[in-house]
Design a protein around this motif. Structure first.
Motif, PDB file in Angstrom:
ATOM      1  N   ALA A 184       0.763  -1.173  -0.042  1.00 14.83           N
ATOM      2  CA  ALA A 184       0.043   0.048  -0.021  1.00 14.83           C
ATOM      3  C   ALA A 184       0.861   1.344  -0.024  1.00 14.83           C
TER       4      ALA A 184
ATOM      5  N   ARG B 254      -3.621  -3.070  -7.901  1.00 14.93           N
ATOM      6  CA  ARG B 254      -4.127  -3.187  -6.719  1.00 14.93           C
ATOM      7  C   ARG B 254      -3.481  -2.013  -5.728  1.00 14.93           C
TER       8      ARG B 254
ATOM      9  N   LEU C  91      -4.905   1.114  -5.842  1.00 17.87           N
ATOM     10  CA  LEU C  91      -6.464   1.192  -5.199  1.00 17.87           C
ATOM     11  C   LEU C  91      -6.315   1.145  -3.731  1.00 17.87           C
ATOM     12  N   SER C  92      -5.398   0.446  -3.206  1.00 14.35           N
ATOM     13  CA  SER C  92      -4.762   0.604  -1.657  1.00 14.35           C
ATOM     14  C   SER C  92      -4.590   1.836  -1.329  1.00 14.35           C
TER      15      SER C  92
ATOM     16  N   GLN D 185     -10.639 -11.892  -2.915  1.00 15.60           N
ATOM     17  CA  GLN D 185      -9.883 -11.571  -4.170  1.00 15.60           C
ATOM     18  C   GLN D 185     -10.017 -12.797  -5.262  1.00 15.60           C
TER      19      GLN D 185
ATOM     20  N   SER E  11     -14.517   1.435  -0.196  1.00 20.17           N
ATOM     21  CA  SER E  11     -13.310   1.240  -0.903  1.00 20.17           C
ATOM     22  C   SER E  11     -13.362   1.028  -2.297  1.00 20.17           C
TER      23      SER E  11
ATOM     24  N   SER F 215     -13.662  -0.392  -5.919  1.00 18.47           N
ATOM     25  CA  SER F 215     -13.495  -1.558  -6.568  1.00 18.47           C
ATOM     26  C   SER F 215     -12.573  -2.589  -5.902  1.00 18.47           C
ATOM     27  N   ARG F 216     -11.891  -2.100  -4.901  1.00 19.28           N
ATOM     28  CA  ARG F 216     -10.804  -2.807  -4.405  1.00 19.28           C
ATOM     29  C   ARG F 216     -11.514  -3.929  -3.438  1.00 19.28           C
ATOM     30  N   GLN F 217     -11.071  -5.255  -3.693  1.00 23.59           N
ATOM     31  CA  GLN F 217     -11.707  -6.339  -3.173  1.00 23.59           C
ATOM     32  C   GLN F 217     -10.639  -6.521  -2.080  1.00 23.59           C
ATOM     33  N   ASP F 218     -11.073  -7.532  -1.252  1.00 23.32           N
ATOM     34  CA  ASP F 218     -10.504  -7.990   0.165  1.00 23.32           C
ATOM     35  C   ASP F 218     -11.077  -7.279   1.237  1.00 23.32           C
TER      36      ASP F 218
ATOM     37  N   THR G  69     -12.453  -3.891   3.538  1.00 25.78           N
ATOM     38  CA  THR G  69     -12.858  -2.533   3.569  1.00 25.78           C
ATOM     39  C   THR G  69     -12.895  -1.938   4.847  1.00 25.78           C
TER      40      THR G  69
END
Length: 286
Positions: free
Chosen positions: A25, A32, A35-36, A236, A271, A273-276, A278
């Motif tokens: 991040a 990704r 996104l983080s 993810q 968050s 479109s970021r998966q995992d 939130t």
């Protein structure tokens, strides 16, 4: 370390997030990672007093000089404390971190549960003590593929519940983190398909029930009741999990029952479109 009073008459705003690699991040340039970084910027905009971060995946030495520099740029008004996985546990595994506004001076401890295996060496807990409450975060061990760690996880759950109860005897507790369990069927999109999946076994769910029974409130349910379809984690490995909202609620803000009526907000932060995971926003007026 001295304790301090948090300013009276002011609602406290906290955020918790399983970041799934602090290094990625802070220093990554993949799609990704970007996104983080966007999520980090959202957290900054909220300007919370305290940020709890799980799954930092830092080395046993903690944040590098580069990490410290970047954190200082992003969060110039915050102190940082961390707990990383150390031998004999896996390197670059699990880990937790608190960032707190530098006008605060909590006592900081890194509790050990007497948990089995290497769990106590995996940097899974940090507790901040203030004059009138404890704020503690946890990254609960996952039961693992094939539930190979389920028995150890059950022991962890018992010991963690006992730990929170011991704090609660002294002063009210606020507990947050990735608890790696969807408590009720309403807390995941497809309970019927996940009866023996890690995070939704009867054993893990009972462990969470037992924790709450020791005098703690799930603040999301306290505020929102039985609302469905709101989750904190989307797999993810399934590309459409977030688009389809095929998620799980496994991240929590808990409080001692006696301060539940002080909670103002307990909700997910978008968050994108970021998966995992939130982030979770929590506000309380103590």
């Amino acid at each position: 370390m001295a304790r301090t009073k948090i300013r009276g008459g002011k609602a406290l705003k906290f955020i918790s997030w399983n970041i799934d690699s602090l290094n990625a991040a802070l220093t990554g340039n993949s799609a990704r990672a970007l996104l983080s970084q966007g999520v980090l910027n959202t957290i900054i905009e909220h300007n919370p007093e305290i940020i709890a971060i799980q799954e930092t995946k830092l080395s046993s030495n903690g944040p590098t000089k580069k990490h410290v520099e970047i954190l200082g740029e992003l969060f110039p008004d915050y102190e940082v404390v961390w707990n990383s996985s150390v031998e004999p546990a896996r390197k670059g595994y699990a880990g937790t971190m608190f960032l707190y506004k530098n006008h605060l001076t909590p006592s900081v401890t890194f509790p050990k549960n007497g948990a089995p295996g290497t769990m106590d060496a995996e940097g899974r807990m940090i507790t901040l003590e203030f004059d009138h409450f404890y704020l503690t975060q946890v990254y609960t061990p996952n039961a693992g593929d094939g539930l190979k760690r389920l028995e150890d996880r059950q022991i962890w759950d018992i010991k963690y519940a006992d730990y929170l109860a011991s704090l609660d005897k002294e002063k009210p507790v606020i507990a947050t983190g990735d608890f790696n369990v969807a408590h009720k069927e309403i807390d995941l999109a497809h309970p019927e398909n996940n009866r023996r999946s890690a995070g939704f076994t009867d054993e893990e769910r009972q462990g969470f029930t037992n924790l709450l029974a020791k005098g703690f409130t799930d603040t999301f349910r306290y505020i929102h009741g039985d609302v469905a379809g709101i989750y904190s984690w989307w797999a993810q490995r399934v590309k459409t999990s977030k688009i389809n909202n095929s998620g799980w609620r496994i991240d929590y803000w808990l409080v001692s029952d006696r301060i539940a009526d002080k909670v103002l907000k307990s909700e997910m932060i978008d968050s994108g479109s970021r998966q995992d995971h939130t982030p979770l926003l929590f506000e309380i007026d103590l």
